[in-house]
Design a protein around this motif. Structure first.
Motif, short mmCIF file in Angstrom:
data_model
loop_
_atom_site.label_atom_id
_atom_site.label_comp_id
_atom_site.label_asym_id
_atom_site.label_seq_id
_atom_site.Cartn_x
_atom_site.Cartn_y
_atom_site.Cartn_z
N THR A 106 0.85 -1.19 0.00
CA THR A 106 0.00 0.00 0.00
C THR A 106 0.88 1.24 0.00
O THR A 106 2.10 1.16 0.16
N SER A 136 1.01 3.31 2.27
CA SER A 136 1.56 3.52 3.60
C SER A 136 2.57 2.43 3.92
O SER A 136 2.90 2.19 5.07
N HIS A 145 -7.09 -5.00 1.02
CA HIS A 145 -6.76 -3.59 1.20
C HIS A 145 -7.96 -2.82 1.73
O HIS A 145 -7.85 -2.01 2.64
N ASN A 146 -9.14 -3.10 1.15
CA ASN A 146 -10.35 -2.42 1.63
C ASN A 146 -10.60 -2.73 3.09
O ASN A 146 -10.90 -1.85 3.90
N PHE A 182 -8.42 -3.72 5.27
CA PHE A 182 -7.38 -3.13 6.09
C PHE A 182 -7.64 -1.66 6.33
O PHE A 182 -7.40 -1.13 7.43
N THR A 183 -8.11 -0.97 5.29
CA THR A 183 -8.43 0.46 5.45
C THR A 183 -9.50 0.64 6.51
O THR A 183 -9.42 1.55 7.34
N ASP A 184 -10.49 -0.25 6.51
CA ASP A 184 -11.52 -0.15 7.54
C ASP A 184 -10.92 -0.34 8.92
O ASP A 184 -11.29 0.34 9.87
N VAL A 185 -9.98 -1.27 9.04
CA VAL A 185 -9.34 -1.49 10.33
C VAL A 185 -8.60 -0.24 10.78
O VAL A 185 -8.68 0.18 11.94
N MET A 186 -7.89 0.40 9.85
CA MET A 186 -7.14 1.61 10.20
C MET A 186 -8.07 2.72 10.68
O MET A 186 -7.68 3.54 11.49
N CYS A 187 -9.28 2.75 10.14
CA CYS A 187 -10.19 3.83 10.51
C CYS A 187 -10.98 3.50 11.78
O CYS A 187 -11.73 4.33 12.25
N ASN A 188 -10.77 2.33 12.30
CA ASN A 188 -11.46 1.95 13.53
C ASN A 188 -10.76 2.63 14.71
O ASN A 188 -9.58 2.45 14.92
N PRO A 189 -11.48 3.46 15.46
CA PRO A 189 -10.81 4.20 16.53
C PRO A 189 -10.24 3.33 17.63
O PRO A 189 -9.38 3.76 18.39
N HIS A 241 -8.49 0.75 17.11
CA HIS A 241 -7.27 0.09 16.64
C HIS A 241 -6.14 1.10 16.67
O HIS A 241 -6.27 2.20 16.15
N ASN A 242 -5.02 0.71 17.27
CA ASN A 242 -3.84 1.57 17.27
C ASN A 242 -2.95 1.18 16.12
O ASN A 242 -2.54 0.04 16.03
N PRO A 243 -2.61 2.12 15.25
CA PRO A 243 -1.76 1.72 14.13
C PRO A 243 -0.47 1.14 14.68
O PRO A 243 0.13 1.67 15.60
#
Lengths: 139, 224
Positions: free
Chosen positions: A74, A76, A104-105, A107-114, A116-118
């Motif tokens: 990705t 990132s 990828h889609n 994973f993007t949802d996971v990243m936007c989950n508050p 979840h800490n990157p």
């Protein structure tokens, strides 16, 4: 019959590794680890080639006797690696690409989950569900 | 139509809430409290920036270099997040970039000139964090600062984060605001925040005619 799917962070540690239960997990982890070198090589090559379309999908990384390994990175710098059985010849490039898109889609949802800490391992049930769906498919 | 304004209202409430919380029980906010508020807002923005950039770069091809990334930030990113493009991008080609937005969305409702200039930093902290979070996920570790001389125009500056810094969490955030009229340089506030909450502040009150570009960092450092 997919052998396994892995998500690697940009610092090259695994965020998520899942392989089909009956396979030797260690060998799968090892395969993913060695594929990282190839991924890095492809990423650095992209910077130098001019005029090439800079794709996220890296394609077949390398074939071994038993497995074929596919990569995707990705923007990132998070890497996805899919390992499939070599004997499964019915899998086409398009299907692999669509699997990566789904990953990828998700994973993007996971990243936007508050919650979840990157940088933390992925613990989302939704993500688990998508991966399970992909692993069970018999092509 | 209404959705544009939803975030603006939410942002205003967030800022107001953070400052109220910090003030609870105390009569007046001192500089340490203000620094904490700014740090909290910037941290929130950072996490948001990380998530946003993941979504926005999902379908874009990979970036060639830093300049490519900054151009993306100025055009696509700024458009999606702040609904306009950056008006001016300057760089010294050594990692420092200055982005100028002449009509920054979160400032347009505050004033059209110098009124409320001293309050502007509160409303920029979150955005600084968003930019920093976005850049961080794209591989550019940065220090992002914002500067306002006339509302609603503001300048964002991105500098490479020096590898000698020891923090593990957030980068130092400097919000450097100058309240300035044509004749009088009223005051400059300099907040420096480190990851282990070491901070220093400087208030300089002078009646000297200076313009923003000519005020050198070295002068301020000398006062600390």
């Amino acid at each position: 019959w997919r052998v396994g799917i892995a998500v690697i962070a940009k610092e090259n540690y695994p965020l998520y590794i899942r392989s089909v239960a009956s396979q030797s997990e260690l060998k799968f982890h090892y395969t993913v680890h060695t594929s990282l070198d190839v991924v890095e090589e492809k990423i650095s090559a992209v910077g130098k080639s001019l005029g090439d379309q800079r794709e996220l999908y890296l394609g077949l990384l390398y074939p071994t006797e038993d497995y074929k390994v596919y990569g995707y990175v990705t923007n990132s710098k998070v890497k996805f690696v899919i390992v499939v059985d070599s004997s499964n010849t019915s899998l086409r490039d398009n299907e692999i690409r669509s699997m990566f898109r789904k990953l990828h889609n998700s994973f993007t949802d996971v990243m936007c989950n508050p919650f979840h800490n990157p940088g933390d391992p992925i613990q989302s049930k939704a993500f688990d569900g998508i991966v399970s769906g992909m692993m069970v498919q018999t092509g | 139509m209404a959705d544009e304004v939803l975030f603006e209202f939410l942002h205003m409430e967030i800022v107001s809430h953070i400052y109220k919380e910090q003030q609870s029980g105390k009569a007046e906010l001192d500089n340490k409290d203000r620094a904490v508020c700014v740090s909290v807002l910037e941290g929130m923005g950072f996490r948001v920036g990380q998530g946003i950039i993941e979504r926005l770069t999902r379908d874009t091809p990979s970036f060639k270099d830093e300049l490519d990334i900054m151009k993306f930030i100025c055009k696509d990113f700024w458009t999606k997040v702040f609904r306009r493009q950056i008006d001016n991008l300057r760089t010294n080609h050594q990692g420092t970039y200055v982005l100028q937005d002449n009509k920054f969305t979160l400032l347009t409702q505050l004033s059209n000139g110098k009124q409320y200039l001293d309050q502007a930093p509160r409303y920029l902290a979150f955005s600084c964090g968003v930019v920093r979070g976005a850049l961080s996920n794209l591989g550019m570790e940065s220090v992002v600062t914002a500067e306002v001389s006339i509302m609603p125009s503001c300048k964002y500056q991105r500098k490479r984060r020096s590898t000698s810094s020891t923090q593990t969490q957030s980068s130092p955030l400097l919000i450097y605001v100058m309240c300035q009229t044509i004749d009088v340089f009223r005051c400059g506030f300099l907040f420096g925040l480190g990851g282990n909450t070491v901070y220093r502040w400087v208030i300089k009150i002078a009646t000297v005619s200076v313009s923003i570009p000519s005020l050198k960092k070295e002068k301020c450092n000398a006062l600390i």
